[in-house]
Design a protein around this motif. Structure first.
Motif, short mmCIF file in Angstrom:
data_model
loop_
_atom_site.label_atom_id
_atom_site.label_comp_id
_atom_site.label_asym_id
_atom_site.label_seq_id
_atom_site.Cartn_x
_atom_site.Cartn_y
_atom_site.Cartn_z
N ALA A 234 0.81 -1.23 0.00
CA ALA A 234 0.00 0.00 0.00
C ALA A 234 0.84 1.28 0.00
CB ALA A 234 -0.94 0.01 1.21
N HIS A 235 2.16 1.14 0.16
CA HIS A 235 3.01 2.34 0.09
C HIS A 235 4.30 1.98 -0.63
CE1 HIS A 235 4.18 6.40 1.99
NE2 HIS A 235 5.08 6.09 1.07
N TRP A 236 4.31 2.22 -1.92
CA TRP A 236 5.44 1.84 -2.75
C TRP A 236 5.78 3.01 -3.65
CZ3 TRP A 236 8.94 -1.79 -2.42
CH2 TRP A 236 9.69 -2.17 -3.54
N HIS A 237 7.04 3.06 -4.10
CA HIS A 237 7.45 4.07 -5.08
C HIS A 237 8.15 3.33 -6.22
CE1 HIS A 237 6.67 7.51 -2.36
NE2 HIS A 237 7.11 6.71 -1.40
N ALA A 238 7.40 3.01 -7.26
CA ALA A 238 7.95 2.19 -8.35
C ALA A 238 9.14 2.87 -9.03
CB ALA A 238 6.87 1.88 -9.38
N ILE B 240 -4.82 11.00 -4.54
CA ILE B 240 -3.90 12.14 -4.44
C ILE B 240 -3.08 12.00 -3.17
CG2 ILE B 240 -3.81 14.65 -4.08
CD1 ILE B 240 -4.56 13.86 -6.95
N LYS B 241 -1.77 12.25 -3.31
CA LYS B 241 -0.86 12.17 -2.16
C LYS B 241 -0.38 13.58 -1.82
CE LYS B 241 2.73 10.61 0.46
NZ LYS B 241 3.94 10.07 -0.15
N LEU B 242 -0.60 13.93 -0.56
CA LEU B 242 -0.18 15.24 -0.06
C LEU B 242 0.87 15.05 1.04
CD1 LEU B 242 -2.12 17.23 -1.47
CD2 LEU B 242 -3.01 17.85 0.76
N THR C 141 5.56 -0.81 2.57
CA THR C 141 6.99 -0.85 2.90
C THR C 141 7.69 0.50 2.74
OG1 THR C 141 7.52 -1.54 0.65
CG2 THR C 141 7.21 -3.28 2.30
N ASP C 142 7.27 1.31 1.75
CA ASP C 142 7.88 2.63 1.52
C ASP C 142 9.41 2.55 1.38
OD1 ASP C 142 7.97 5.35 1.08
OD2 ASP C 142 7.91 5.90 3.21
N ILE C 143 9.88 1.58 0.62
CA ILE C 143 11.33 1.47 0.41
C ILE C 143 11.79 2.53 -0.59
CG2 ILE C 143 13.15 -0.04 -0.49
CD1 ILE C 143 11.20 -2.38 0.42
#
Ligand SMILES: [Zn+2]
Length: 503
Positions: free
Chosen positions: A145-149, A273-275, A402-404
């Motif tokens: 649910a929290h990834w940065h491809a 949307i991400k703030l 994970t937000d890696i």
């Protein structure tokens, strides 16, 4: 008129139906028509009605979106996948703490067509792939649910300096690796991934489903302000900074600017949307204690998202930043490690999602070079224990992520970070969070959900994202740490991407 037009759109937007000669011709006409639009409209209108309809739809309705229609992509849209029959599996359905009795599961197209404890018989000419699972465990594909491809596996310095096309290729390679770790869906919380998502959806390259946010929206000096000091001050309407041009960040001050930037992301296909609503670890120009944006600024983004049927999720660590976001109508909090008890209760009372990551000072931490960032990271690590305690105590809707950032080695430990969750939860609870619960969070994108259908569950009618595990993850969650060895089948959208079941 509408029906024919919609048929064309359905065929060119990757519905996987066979492209017919008629549609090809209509596409060709549409393409030609678009090119000559304004010059030769008259003669075009003389053509057969179906083609004229297609032309109108394409040339007048959508602007440049149609110039980029998937039918014009260099690779053919994949045909509907072969049906797959999993024989003799025990199912973890994404919700239940126990496995099912031995069952058979039939996948047709991109959905789970049938689940039966009795045999499922197929017509002799059905061309079915049969997977003899021998009692192994079938479970839903994992969801982060929290990834940065775009940024998970690439060093920060490279992201700031290298050729963008090169960075896109690195992201594509990492997307394939993500899928091969069994993560069939990711919610992307910032970065230029619209092109990557499209290429994956069209079958140009392999990767997970992506719920994109596009650029994260940040105030000046906020967690998304990565400008160098010589780039400040910027006058309103002045040139964009590097990370803004790249589509990583959108810097906006005032409700009007936030609304504009939010709508720009939605226009490009953002599913939420991400703030940035408070201080962060990796950004040098904001204390972790800082509250970012004001309630009216956040509300501007919330209204823009709500009009599109979707929601705002916000980066916030502290009680004050979280409370302000909730008051402004935000539906999901990212991180929140520095929360206090009344604020946790506030989340529970308002049904707010908490997208929480097991940040700890261990081998799973993303690398930080800046000593200020290292100090801030320690504060966050210290809050993780309390955050999970409160999430459980108040039964808050909790998502796993994970937000890696910036490290290929840590990105490879995505499954290991999930396995770490047994510090607070049973294996069944942790796996439920990373499947059915996260699937529920994805559905919050409402009518702009890019993948309508049920995600994160094994049930009839759900989207066919499935893993066949060599062992029982409800007893031994460490199996997800080594996907190469333990995930014998990886299926996404009904297509088998890996099958190493011994024959
Ligand atoms: Zn993040």
């Amino acid at each position: 008129m509408k029906v024919a037009g919609q048929k064309l759109i359905a065929n060119v937007t990757g519905q996987r139906s066979r492209t017919t000669w008629g549609v090809n011709l209509a596409m060709e006409l549409a393409r030609t028509g678009t090119r000559i639009s304004g010059l030769a409209l008259g003669p075009t209108l003389m053509l057969a009605s179906a083609f004229v309809i297609a032309f109108c739809q394409v040339s007048l309705a959508q602007g440049d979106a149609d110039l980029e229609a998937p039918g014009l992509a260099p690779f053919a849209t994949p045909a509907s996948p072969q049906p797959t029959l999993f024989q003799n599996v025990r199912i973890f359905d994404g919700r239940s703490a126990a496995l099912s009795a031995p069952s058979n599961v039939l996948v047709r197209g991109n959905t789970i067509a049938r689940i039966s404890s009795g045999p499922i018989t197929m017509e002799a000419d059905a061309n079915v792939r049969v997977i003899a699972a021998n009692g192994r465990v079938l479970m839903p594909g994992l969801i982060d649910a929290h990834w940065h491809a775009f940024m998970a596996a690439t060093p920060q310095m490279l992201l700031m300096t290298a050729d963008p096309n090169y960075l896109d290729l690195l992201a594509a390679r990492q997307a394939a690796a993500t899928l091969m770790r069994g993560f069939t869906t990711i919610r992307d919380l910032g970065g230029p991934v619209f092109g990557l998502k499209r290429a994956i959806d069209e079958g140009v390259t392999a990767g997970p489903r992506i719920f994109p946010s596009g650029a994260f929206i940040s105030q000046t000096s906020g967690h998304g302000d990565f400008r160098f000091s010589f780039e400040v001050p910027r006058v309103t309407g002045g040139p964009l900074s590097h990370s803004e041009m790249e589509g990583i960040a959108a810097i906006a001050d005032s409700p009007d600017e936030v609304r504009l930037r939010a709508r720009e992301q939605l226009r490009q296909g953002a599913s939420q949307i991400k703030l940035m609503g408070g201080g962060g670890v990796a950004s040098p120009y904001n204390p972790i204690e800082s509250t970012q944006y004001t309630e009216p600024e956040i509300r501007a983004a919330v209204e823009a998202a709500d009009n599109w049927g979707t929601y705002v999720t916000i980066h916030a660590y502290t009680p004050r930043a979280i409370q302000q976001a909730v008051a402004a109508g935000v539906k999901c909090i990212e991180h929140g490690q520095l929360i206090d008890e009344p604020t946790a209760k506030l989340l529970a009372d308002n049904g707010i999602w908490w997208s929480l990551q097991p940040f700890m000072d261990d081998e799973n931490a993303s690398p930080l070079v800046n000593p200020v960032s290292q100090k801030k990271a320690q504060e966050v690590f210290a809050g993780t224990e309390n955050a999970y305690r409160l999430a459980k105590k108040y039964k808050i809707k909790t998502a796993f992520g994970t937000d890696i950032l910036f490290d290929a080695r840590v990105a490879g430990r995505q499954g290991a970070i999930l396995a770490r969750m047994v510090h607070w939860y049973t294996p069944a609870e942790a796996l439920k969070m990373a499947t059915a619960d996260n699937g529920e969070l994805m559905a919050l994108s409402g009518f702009i959900n890019p993948y309508p259908g049920k995600l994160g569950v094994v049930e009839e009618g759900a989207l066919a994202d499935l893993l066949l595990v060599d062992g029982n993850p409800l007893e031994n969650i460490k199996l997800v740490e080594d996907p190469d060895k333990n995930f014998l089948v990886i299926m996404k959208d009904g297509t088998v991407y890996k099958d190493t079941v011994p024959k």
